[in-house]
Each structure stands twice: as C-alpha cells, then as structure tokens.
Design a protein around this motif. Structure first.
Motif, PDB file in Angstrom:
ATOM      1  N   UNK A 248      17.621  87.276 -60.640  1.00 16.67           N
ATOM      2  CA  UNK A 248      18.944  86.691 -59.985  1.00 16.67           C
ATOM      3  C   UNK A 248      18.984  85.241 -60.070  1.00 16.67           C
ATOM      4  N   UNK A 249      20.355  84.933 -60.767  1.00 13.61           N
ATOM      5  CA  UNK A 249      20.627  83.475 -60.993  1.00 13.61           C
ATOM      6  C   UNK A 249      21.871  83.125 -60.214  1.00 13.61           C
ATOM      7  N   UNK A 250      22.616  83.974 -59.775  1.00 13.69           N
ATOM      8  CA  UNK A 250      23.931  83.832 -59.070  1.00 13.69           C
ATOM      9  C   UNK A 250      23.955  84.472 -57.670  1.00 13.69           C
ATOM     10  N   UNK A 251      24.359  83.840 -56.483  1.00 13.80           N
ATOM     11  CA  UNK A 251      24.631  84.419 -55.391  1.00 13.80           C
ATOM     12  C   UNK A 251      25.846  83.760 -54.636  1.00 13.80           C
ATOM     13  N   UNK A 259      27.252  89.719 -49.622  1.00  9.84           N
ATOM     14  CA  UNK A 259      26.614  89.038 -50.572  1.00  9.84           C
ATOM     15  C   UNK A 259      26.652  89.715 -51.958  1.00  9.84           C
ATOM     16  N   UNK A 260      27.125  89.066 -52.975  1.00  6.28           N
ATOM     17  CA  UNK A 260      27.031  89.339 -54.227  1.00  6.28           C
ATOM     18  C   UNK A 260      26.066  88.573 -55.202  1.00  6.28           C
ATOM     19  N   UNK A 261      25.324  89.274 -56.007  1.00  4.97           N
ATOM     20  CA  UNK A 261      24.238  88.592 -56.881  1.00  4.97           C
ATOM     21  C   UNK A 261      24.483  89.090 -58.166  1.00  4.97           C
ATOM     22  N   UNK A 262      24.493  88.005 -59.127  1.00  6.43           N
ATOM     23  CA  UNK A 262      24.489  88.187 -60.598  1.00  6.43           C
ATOM     24  C   UNK A 262      23.062  88.167 -61.148  1.00  6.43           C
ATOM     25  N   UNK A 310      24.548  83.792 -64.901  1.00  5.73           N
ATOM     26  CA  UNK A 310      24.057  83.013 -64.376  1.00  5.73           C
ATOM     27  C   UNK A 310      24.624  82.593 -62.948  1.00  5.73           C
ATOM     28  N   UNK A 311      25.311  81.514 -62.675  1.00  4.31           N
ATOM     29  CA  UNK A 311      25.825  81.111 -61.478  1.00  4.31           C
ATOM     30  C   UNK A 311      27.104  82.016 -61.142  1.00  4.31           C
ATOM     31  N   UNK A 312      27.266  82.142 -59.826  1.00  4.09           N
ATOM     32  CA  UNK A 312      28.496  82.808 -59.410  1.00  4.09           C
ATOM     33  C   UNK A 312      29.148  82.277 -58.185  1.00  4.09           C
ATOM     34  N   UNK A 313      30.317  82.431 -57.918  1.00  2.00           N
ATOM     35  CA  UNK A 313      31.092  81.880 -56.552  1.00  2.00           C
ATOM     36  C   UNK A 313      32.167  82.937 -56.165  1.00  2.00           C
ATOM     37  N   UNK A 314      32.622  83.030 -55.296  1.00  2.00           N
ATOM     38  CA  UNK A 314      34.043  83.458 -54.830  1.00  2.00           C
ATOM     39  C   UNK A 314      34.942  82.566 -54.381  1.00  2.00           C
ATOM     40  N   UNK A 315      36.330  82.512 -54.955  1.00  2.00           N
ATOM     41  CA  UNK A 315      37.113  81.632 -54.624  1.00  2.00           C
ATOM     42  C   UNK A 315      37.643  81.900 -53.135  1.00  2.00           C
ATOM     43  N   UNK A 316      37.545  81.021 -52.276  1.00  2.00           N
ATOM     44  CA  UNK A 316      37.926  81.457 -50.903  1.00  2.00           C
ATOM     45  C   UNK A 316      38.716  80.169 -50.291  1.00  2.00           C
ATOM     46  N   UNK A 317      39.851  80.279 -49.959  1.00  2.00           N
ATOM     47  CA  UNK A 317      40.570  79.133 -49.760  1.00  2.00           C
ATOM     48  C   UNK A 317      40.885  78.079 -50.742  1.00  2.00           C
ATOM     49  N   UNK A 318      40.956  78.384 -52.074  1.00  2.00           N
ATOM     50  CA  UNK A 318      41.027  77.702 -53.222  1.00  2.00           C
ATOM     51  C   UNK A 318      42.306  77.215 -53.538  1.00  2.00           C
ATOM     52  N   UNK A 329      31.798  84.470 -62.436  1.00  2.00           N
ATOM     53  CA  UNK A 329      30.509  84.335 -62.726  1.00  2.00           C
ATOM     54  C   UNK A 329      30.411  83.724 -64.289  1.00  2.00           C
ATOM     55  N   UNK A 330      29.371  82.835 -64.421  1.00  2.00           N
ATOM     56  CA  UNK A 330      29.293  82.128 -65.511  1.00  2.00           C
ATOM     57  C   UNK A 330      28.216  82.955 -66.554  1.00  2.00           C
ATOM     58  N   UNK A 331      28.590  82.946 -67.958  1.00  2.00           N
ATOM     59  CA  UNK A 331      27.976  83.347 -68.995  1.00  2.00           C
ATOM     60  C   UNK A 331      27.076  82.602 -69.594  1.00  2.00           C
ATOM     61  N   UNK A 332      25.739  82.693 -69.837  1.00  2.00           N
ATOM     62  CA  UNK A 332      24.874  82.132 -70.691  1.00  2.00           C
ATOM     63  C   UNK A 332      25.260  82.255 -72.425  1.00  2.00           C
TER      64      UNK A 332
END
Length: 397
Positions: A248-251, A259-262, A310-318, A329-332
């Motif tokens: 797991x490299x994304x939370x 909670x979401x995981x990549x 790899x890394x992940x984020x949810x856009x909240x109040x963005x 989610x980013x891709x390598x």
C-alpha cells in the motif's frame, strides 16, 4: 481540462496546515474481473504487463430528481485547471505536506527533508539516517499541525517517528520493527478525524507476512500519536487495522471518513480498496475482485501499464469544483493521474489525466489553498528524467 505547463511560484495561503496523505503496471481495465493469476514478486512499479482487470460500470442515467436538480443548480461552475511548477531539481521525492506554515518534501534516497520556499527555492531542513536499498529510504509524511510524523527505512527495519520540533528536535519513536525489504516497504501515512495515525506497510518481499497477524508487514496499522494501540482496534493489543496487503502506497479519507487505499499488485490487478477494520484483502491468495469468500474484493482494479499506483488523496473543500469529492491517485509506470468518482462505498467512474506528460507520478496531496500538489519521481532509477526533474507541481485554477 489541460493547460500548457508554465513555471510559477506556488501561492502559499495563511491557512491551517494539512496532513499529506509501486505496484505493477497492468493493461487497461476491462469490464469483468481478471482470472486469478499465479502470484509473482517483481519490484513494485515495474511489473510486466498482464491480463485485464475489472472496472465498475456507470449505471444508466435516469431522470434527475428534484433534489438532484437543486444540487446541480447550486453546484459551483467548473474552473480551468492549470499546471504550475512549484519547485525543480528534486531527487526522487516521495511525499509533500504542509506543516506549521511550511511546505516540506521528503527525498527517498538522500534521506533529506526539504523545505520549499515561496519563490520555489529549496532548503534542507534535516537528514535522516536511512537505508536507501531498493525502494527503501525516506518515505511518507503526516502533520497534525503540531507534530510531524515521518516514515522511513532504517538499518533495523521500517519505522515511524514523531518530530515535535522539525528543525532540531529528537525523533520520538511511534512504530518500530516494521519489516523492510528491497521492495514493498509501503510508507504512506494518514491522520484520521479520530486523531489517530494510519500507517501503510508492504510485505517486504515476503508474501507470507501479509496475512500473518503477528507481523506488521503487509498491513494498515492504526495507533495514537505516541504509538499506543487504541482500545477499539480489531485485534486486542495489536496495531493491525487490516491485513492481506501487498504494498500500500496511498491512503486517503473521504468526506465521510471512509479510508481508501491504493495498492500495487503483482503483474496484474493494482487495487483501490475501501478499508474495513479487521478485513483481509487477499494477498497473496487472491488479487483484484474475484469474489472469494473470506477476502474483501477491491473496489476498483486497473492493470500495471496504466496504473502502478502510489499516492492518493480525496479533494475535500478544494479549489477544483469539478473534482470535488473525487479520489485522485498517482501512477508510476502508468505515468498519469487517475480521477475516480466516488459514490458512498463505490467507484462510479474513472478518468485518466496527463498521460505521459510529466513522467512517473509519486504523490498527490491537497494543498492548503485547495489546489492539488503532485510530485514526479523520474529520478528513482526507473524513469526518464528531464532537465528539471524531479518537480513539485500544482494543479489548480
């Protein structure tokens, strides 16, 4: 919407600091789950192409309800998204976080914690004594506004430490003894609304550790800021929150604190998982969403050539209304940013953005001004670096 790359200094707003929340590359996701593969064990981010994965299908659109129409009428208008260069010349950066009014970046192999200034200049804050073998080194960051949490690979294993004083304070151990390997060290950190720290670990190259509840490898862990185990963890006295993870490299937490995981798969089935306490996500017995009893299916599956998440984020109040509430989610190996639409516990649609434009992408983080920070990782030994790599980028209006 895409816009030409242009260089600019990042806009630092006087807002509260936010915590920053390589599988293999698989072919494009298909409409049905892939057959269960024979497990392989390549290094994350460089697994060979394999079979098709499964992607959720959009449900047919019906007539909008009055409530939906009202919501649409009150929604903010989409904005034009530009991509700006915040900083250049980084060496395999791994994570970025806003902490106490500062922008901090880790470099995996050098062990340097860097501060990025308003003019794009970069200064070294401190250096950690890391073991940079393979995929190890200085990895994830999280900030609760007072302390900085750091995940790194040391000589005796992976560890998470707390810094109450970033510049000169001593490291306070939070979690130690996490198995390390040349591959699959996990490394991502996230803070929940419950004030607890969530730690992503990999199987350290030993798949048998992932389902073993006596091992910290191949898990998501949950502890308080001192490293103590909360009373409501699923296993008495254990920091283990979920198991059966390869790497797991994304939370990322959504607006309802799900909670979401990549997660990086083997040569197939990079997974997006919705994490449930005490659940087993199947590695190494199953991958993807095969519907096998006793294991939790992935919410979304793609294949390594387009993914290797790899890394992940949810856009909240963005600051990007058209992406509000979406999982980024980013891709390598995939060298793109994935935008996944969420509806409760389901992934409802997927969009692939900036494919091949910036190379390998390691991390996505919501910045204090509501924009999205991206880190490239073209100098990690697997990319094709350009003259300005690696870079911290800003996506926003």
């Amino acid at each position: 919407m895409r816009a030409p790359l242009r260089t600019a200094a990042v806009l630092f707003a006087a807002l509260p600091a936010l915590a920053g929340c390589d599988t293999t590359d698989e072919p494009p996701a298909a409409e049905a789950p892939a057959p269960e593969p024979e497990p392989t064990d390549p290094a994350d981010g460089d697994d060979p192409p394999a079979g098709d994965g499964a992607t959720p299908e959009d449900e047919p659109a019906g007539e909008p309800t009055d409530e939906a129409a009202d919501d649409a009428a009150g929604a903010e208008e989409p904005v034009e998204i530009t991509v700006e260069v915040v900083a250049t010349g980084l060496e395999a950066p791994w994570d970025v976080v806003a902490h106490d009014g500062r922008v901090l970046v880790t470099e995996r192999d050098t062990g340097r914690l860097l501060e990025v200034g308003e003019d794009g200049g970069v200064d070294e804050v401190r250096t950690f004594d890391v073991d940079p073998t393979g995929e190890g080194g200085l990895l994830g960051l999280a900030s609760d506004g007072e302390a900085l949490f750091v995940h790194y690979t040391a000589d005796d294993g992976n560890r998470v430490v707390r810094l109450d004083d970033v510049d000169g304070g001593e490291e306070q151990p939070v979690v130690t003894g996490i198995p390390k390997g040349a591959t699959h060290n996990g490394g991502r950190l996230a803070l929940g609304a419950d004030g607890l720290l969530y730690v992503a670990t990999g199987d350290a190259g030993d798949p048998a550790l992932a389902p073993d509840l006596d091992s910290l490898a191949g898990k998501i862990l949950r502890v308080d800021r001192e490293g103590r185990v909360p009373d409501d963890n699923p296993y008495d006295g254990s920091p283990v929150w979920s198991s059966g993870h390869r790497n797991v490299q994304g939370l990322a937490f959504d607006a309802d604190e799900r909670l979401w995981a990549a997660e990086l798969g083997p040569d197939v089935d990079d997974e997006i998982n919705l994490i449930e306490p005490g659940a087993d996500y199947g590695w190494p017995e199953v991958t993807g969403a095969p519907g096998v009893e006793g294991y939790v299916d992935a919410a979304f599956v793609a294949q390594p050539p387009e993914a290797s998440w790899s890394g992940a984020t949810v856009l909240r109040d963005g600051a990007i209304p058209q992406w509000e509430g979406d999982l980024l989610v980013t891709a390598l190996r995939g060298e793109r940013l994935w935008r996944l639409g969420l509806d409760g516990e389901e992934v409802t649609d997927a969009e692939e953005l900036y494919a091949g434009e910036y190379g390998r992408l390691r991390t996505a983080v919501v910045a204090p001004d509501g924009a999205v920070w991206l880190l490239t990782t073209n100098r990690d030994g697997r990319g094709d670096p350009g003259p300005d790599d690696d870079r911290l980028l800003r996506l926003g209006p």
